[in-house]
Design a protein around this motif. Sequence first.
Motif, mmCIF file in Angstrom:
data_model
loop_
_atom_site.group_PDB
_atom_site.id
_atom_site.type_symbol
_atom_site.label_atom_id
_atom_site.label_comp_id
_atom_site.label_asym_id
_atom_site.label_seq_id
_atom_site.Cartn_x
_atom_site.Cartn_y
_atom_site.Cartn_z
ATOM 1 N N SER A 155 0.826 -1.210 0.000
ATOM 2 C CA SER A 155 0.000 0.000 0.000
ATOM 3 C C SER A 155 0.857 1.256 0.000
ATOM 4 O O SER A 155 0.558 2.225 -0.720
ATOM 5 C CB SER A 155 -0.922 0.000 1.221
ATOM 6 N N SER B 27 -4.842 2.998 -0.719
ATOM 7 C CA SER B 27 -4.374 2.362 -1.956
ATOM 8 C C SER B 27 -5.497 1.656 -2.696
ATOM 9 O O SER B 27 -5.525 1.653 -3.934
ATOM 10 C CB SER B 27 -3.255 1.361 -1.639
ATOM 11 N N ILE C 98 -3.942 1.059 3.856
ATOM 12 C CA ILE C 98 -4.410 0.046 2.898
ATOM 13 C C ILE C 98 -5.631 0.548 2.132
ATOM 14 O O ILE C 98 -5.720 0.401 0.908
ATOM 15 C CB ILE C 98 -4.727 -1.273 3.625
ATOM 16 N N LEU D 227 -5.314 -6.566 -1.392
ATOM 17 C CA LEU D 227 -5.478 -5.595 -0.303
ATOM 18 C C LEU D 227 -6.881 -5.683 0.303
ATOM 19 O O LEU D 227 -7.055 -5.505 1.509
ATOM 20 C CB LEU D 227 -5.205 -4.181 -0.817
ATOM 21 N N SER E 184 -5.531 -4.625 -5.939
ATOM 22 C CA SER E 184 -6.624 -4.220 -5.042
ATOM 23 C C SER E 184 -7.315 -5.427 -4.415
ATOM 24 O O SER E 184 -7.795 -5.353 -3.277
ATOM 25 C CB SER E 184 -7.640 -3.378 -5.805
#
Length: 414
Positions: free
Chosen positions: A135, A200, A197, A167, A164
Amino acid sequence: MKQLFDISADFSFYLLLVFLFLVNITIAGCYVIFTLLLIQLIIYTFRHLKSKIRRDTTVVIPPWPQMPKYYKYFLLYILFSFMATLFSIDRLNSLKDNKEFFIFLLVPIFLLVINSRKRLDYSLFAVMASAVVSSLIGVIITLKEGTSLDHRLQGLTSHWMTYSGLLMLVFIFFFVFLFYQKKMKLKVVISVLLSIILASILLSLTRAMWVGIFVSLGLFIIYYKPKVLYLAIPTLLILILVLPGSVKSRIVSIFDMNNATNRDRLYMVTAGINIFKDHPLTGVGPDNIKKIYDRYKPAGAELSNPHLHNNFLNVLAERGILALLSLIAAFAVIIIQLIKKIKTGIDLEKTISVGVLFVFIGFLVAGMFEYNWGDSEIKFFLFYFLSIPFIGFANEKISLSQSHEDTKAHEEMA
């Protein structure tokens, strides 16, 4: 040398920590570590079978872990995928894709290696550290280069969906984990890390993951304490106000049926159903959608797609109805088993099970708009989370490190 390739040795656990950390950083490094873990698993299995056949009591080997009930449906899915490969429109291409089946061996590896509370804690730390580093790299890249639909944030991964998606799994789990923590310092630390996190994830402009997080955590809040929604709603509104324009416009596009990518999703549904009608039992074979999509896409569809951006639809078209039913059965049993764990578990076991349940819900929701089941990196983390509720850390009768010491002692005596 025996210790180096012994799944019961501490060395295997260190390898696993490195593996978990590298998932967000380098897929090549992950596969190197994964190969070493597979070698250890093969040697362990061979030694285990050998001791059983010879009834050798002089060598103490940790028993094969009790596999979760959902795993047998994964095995059926693999079987029907092999059938799809045999009848594939391009057998060689499908056969190459079948290397993904080795990833399913991560479940017994996780269960064998992570079998104590201490090891669980370290593994969770590795997963969080991996997500935070990834991130931070994403935030730095965005500050330097900006982000747009033509220049999507993907960190060090191969694709923004992978970036993504990884995450998202970590964010959901630790968001749930946060609510069950009693130590204020730990709450503050986790909250800060989750903020990094989330930043991002938002900057990646991946709507499927946003929807997965929104639905999953919305259901969690309703489950945990519905009154928290009164605080969550104004917080969400404030967050939307301070978001960059590119993120805001991307959120609005979710509800725009004239959006080109939204229309393309509908085209893919039509194409997928038509492919299934022509190949109902075994599909067109793993990884072959890209070869025949142009023949099935409706008039007006401009894009050529390598997959159908939906887990269930893609499996149906690629592998047929039997593979889809086995996968649905596996997913259903996962949910049932996790709910049972939540009802019967106490303390950490319950917390882990709750976190994993909502991680899985987020994965399923995002998978309605993206083929995340076909992403190796996503499965690395997904299988980790699906394994940890079943590691039996509440009953640590045998630790792997102690078992190795016992084995060594018996061998010396022999």
